[in-house]
Design an enzyme around this catalytic site. Structure first.
Site, PDB file in Angstrom:
ATOM      1  N   ASP A  87       0.812  -1.226   0.000  1.00 11.51           N
ATOM      2  CA  ASP A  87       0.000   0.000   0.000  1.00 11.51           C
ATOM      3  C   ASP A  87       0.840   1.268   0.000  1.00 11.51           C
ATOM      4  O   ASP A  87       0.682   2.125  -0.866  1.00 11.51           O
ATOM      5  CB  ASP A  87      -0.941   0.023   1.215  1.00 11.51           C
ATOM      6  CG  ASP A  87      -2.002  -1.049   1.115  1.00 11.51           C
ATOM      7  OD1 ASP A  87      -3.153  -0.721   0.860  1.00 11.51           O
ATOM      8  OD2 ASP A  87      -1.647  -2.239   1.294  1.00 11.51           O
ATOM      9  N   ARG A 106       1.410   5.536  17.008  1.00 13.77           N
ATOM     10  CA  ARG A 106       0.938   6.507  16.002  1.00 13.77           C
ATOM     11  C   ARG A 106       1.242   7.964  16.348  1.00 13.77           C
ATOM     12  O   ARG A 106       1.669   8.710  15.476  1.00 13.77           O
ATOM     13  CB  ARG A 106      -0.558   6.321  15.706  1.00 13.77           C
ATOM     14  CG  ARG A 106      -0.959   5.061  14.907  1.00 13.77           C
ATOM     15  CD  ARG A 106       0.120   4.404  14.172  1.00 13.77           C
ATOM     16  NE  ARG A 106      -0.304   3.293  13.342  1.00 13.77           N
ATOM     17  CZ  ARG A 106       0.273   2.095  13.327  1.00 13.77           C
ATOM     18  NH1 ARG A 106       1.280   1.834  14.151  1.00 13.77           N
ATOM     19  NH2 ARG A 106      -0.123   1.144  12.508  1.00 13.77           N
ATOM     20  N   ASP A 140      -6.230   3.606  13.364  1.00 18.83           N
ATOM     21  CA  ASP A 140      -4.946   4.277  13.141  1.00 18.83           C
ATOM     22  C   ASP A 140      -5.083   5.571  12.339  1.00 18.83           C
ATOM     23  O   ASP A 140      -4.366   6.533  12.580  1.00 18.83           O
ATOM     24  CB  ASP A 140      -3.961   3.316  12.465  1.00 18.83           C
ATOM     25  CG  ASP A 140      -3.497   2.221  13.421  1.00 18.83           C
ATOM     26  OD1 ASP A 140      -3.393   2.520  14.628  1.00 18.83           O
ATOM     27  OD2 ASP A 140      -3.261   1.094  12.976  1.00 18.83           O
ATOM     28  N   SER A 150      -3.040  -8.920   8.612  1.00 13.81           N
ATOM     29  CA  SER A 150      -2.519  -7.561   8.684  1.00 13.81           C
ATOM     30  C   SER A 150      -1.795  -7.436  10.020  1.00 13.81           C
ATOM     31  O   SER A 150      -2.381  -7.653  11.081  1.00 13.81           O
ATOM     32  CB  SER A 150      -3.688  -6.573   8.593  1.00 13.81           C
ATOM     33  OG  SER A 150      -3.271  -5.317   9.060  1.00 13.81           O
TER      34      SER A 150
HETATM   35  N1  ARG Z   1      -6.881  -2.826  16.893  1.00 15.27           N
HETATM   36  C1  ARG Z   1      -5.625  -2.338  17.286  1.00 15.27           C
HETATM   37  C2  ARG Z   1      -5.663  -0.847  17.491  1.00 15.27           C
HETATM   38  O1  ARG Z   1      -6.576  -0.228  17.060  1.00 15.27           O
HETATM   39  C3  ARG Z   1      -4.528  -2.769  16.325  1.00 15.27           C
HETATM   40  C4  ARG Z   1      -4.390  -1.972  15.087  1.00 15.27           C
HETATM   41  C5  ARG Z   1      -3.348  -2.537  14.164  1.00 15.27           C
HETATM   42  N2  ARG Z   1      -3.047  -1.650  13.114  1.00 15.27           N
HETATM   43  C6  ARG Z   1      -2.727  -2.007  11.867  1.00 15.27           C
HETATM   44  N3  ARG Z   1      -2.534  -1.070  11.008  1.00 15.27           N
HETATM   45  N4  ARG Z   1      -2.627  -3.273  11.510  1.00 15.27           N
HETATM   46  O2  ARG Z   1      -4.801  -0.271  18.086  1.00 15.27           O
END
Ligand code: ARG
Length: 400
Positions: free
Chosen positions: A15, A95, A124, A175
């Site tokens: 991506d 983040r 995110d 992912s």
């Molecule tokens: N659900 C978790 C969170 O919101 C994990 C997110 C994982 N992010 C990703 N881009 N794969 O913090």
């Protein structure tokens, strides 16, 4: 004339790689790829080359591991921060720091644009968007994956059509997001909440069946709520977390399988591998139980939950968040001491705790000789403590 530039948070995946030509073609922007290292990244040099191959005008590796541990992970640990009482906020904590690094780079290079690779369905995107806006409200935020509507196959075709042949790692059915604090796993077969996660979803933790038959003990030492040593050996934060990850993971400890409420309204099935994070929070709480007064300890739990929610919801940078962290900081003055943890077959159990600042007084607690507790005061205490309820109960009786 040189084009405007855009700082892209680059992960090296399909991506964010496709975003490099996409931003040039659709926004007339040259991409500066930012590879922010928050731990557990593999071969960043190779990823940097990949960004250049995909057409980035520059690609910068930013080592933010130390800052991540010191300014984000450990403050969260001191707050025992768990979202929905389970998830130690692995991605949520990284983040804001990645945003900070992107904004710094954009300001340094005079870029007016920043971009990230998040889709429309996750948390995110919120964390990036909100953090970036707090740090520099003048920047324009682009999120191509929210708008391009391309499947993985279409993205691969998109790259091939442009002669960009980047060696993408084998197609992972999941992912994944990883950093010093742990590993998150989503998608693929995990989307059926009834089905057990396939064994290949896990890479850090052993299954309980494979865990050793002998337990293993580790002594964690804290100073002012910061973990500083393991078994008497002083270690840097990231190294200390790695060590516990390794021991806990080997003993099958640290897996989480949960249904999580995302901020964007979706319930999702999430898998986490977080032995180090969970073991440290467990040990840290234990020391607080020993050293904090009852009222402070109980009150802190509310603050912890609020702070965990704020971190999850992308509000790390906010006045309330700062104020809550200042409260937590104040509570950690005496959170110094040692906790003995035992890992065995998927569990991490506190076996012992001690501290120079302990509020545990054996002479008060003991049922054996040497008792100094004032037994004669207890009767009067109970009388007054129960007095308002007794008055209430008498009236109830009269009315009935
Ligand atoms: N659900 C978790 C969170 O919101 C994990 C997110 C994982 N992010 C990703 N881009 N794969 O913090």
């Amino acid at each position: 004339m040189a084009k405007d530039t855009c700082v892209l948070a680059y992960s090296g995946g399909l991506d964010t790689s496709a975003m490099i030509p996409y931003l040039r073609e659709n926004y007339d922007l040259d991409v500066i790829a930012a590879l922010v290292d928050v731990g557990r990244s593999r071969d960043l040099e190779a990823l940097r080359d990949r960004a250049i191959q995909a057409g980035a005008v520059d690609a910068i590796i930013i080592d933010a591991r130390r800052e991540f541990v010191d300014d984000f992970v450990f403050p969260a640990l001191r707050a025992n921060a768990l979202y929905e009482e389970k998830y130690p906020l692995v991605s949520a904590l990284s983040r804001p720091l990645i945003s900070k690094k992107m904004v710094e780079l954009a300001n340094e290079r005079g870029s007016k644009y920043v971009a990230h690779g998040c889709t429309a369905k996750g948390n995110d995107q919120v964390r990036f968007d909100v953090s970036i806006r707090c740090l520099d409200p003048h920047l324009v935020i682009l999120a191509p994956a929210r708008e391009w509507n391309m499947t993985r196959e279409e993205l691969l075709d998109y790259m091939t059509a442009r002669g960009i042949d980047i060696p993408l790692t084998k197609k992972n059915p999941y992912s994944i997001d990883e950093n010093v604090w742990g590993r998150t796993i989503e998608c693929g077969e995990l989307e059926d909440p009834w089905e057990e996660p396939p064994a290949d979803a896990y890479t850090v933790t052993a299954g309980i069946e494979e865990a050793p038959d002998q337990p293993q003990e580790v002594v964690v030492e804290f100073e002012n709520g910061f973990p500083v040593a393991l078994d008497g050996e002083r270690l840097e934060g990231a190294q200390l977390i790695d060590r516990i990850d390794e021991v806990g993971g080997r003993h099958g400890f640290g897996r989480i399988d949960m249904i999580e409420n995302r901020l964007v309204g979706i319930k999702s099935r999430e898998i986490y591998e977080v032995p180090g994070a969970l073991a440290l929070i467990n040990a840290h709480k234990e020391l607080e139980d020993l050293n904090l007064t009852r009222d402070l300890n109980h009150y802190k739990r509310n603050i912890e939950q609020r702070l965990a929610d704020m971190i999850y919801d992308g509000q790390w940078f906010s006045p309330l968040s700062d104020a809550l962290r200042a409260f937590i900081q104040e509570t950690q003055k005496y959170v110094t001491g040692e906790v003995r943890l035992r890992f065995f077959k998927g569990s991490c159990t506190v076996m012992g705790r001690r501290s120079p600042y302990s509020l545990y007084v054996k002479e008060l607690a003991t049922y054996s000789t040497g008792d100094t507790f004032s037994h004669e005061s207890a009767k009067g205490f109970c009388n007054l403590w129960g007095l308002p309820l007794e008055v209430w109960a008498r009236r109830e009786k009269e009315l009935s």
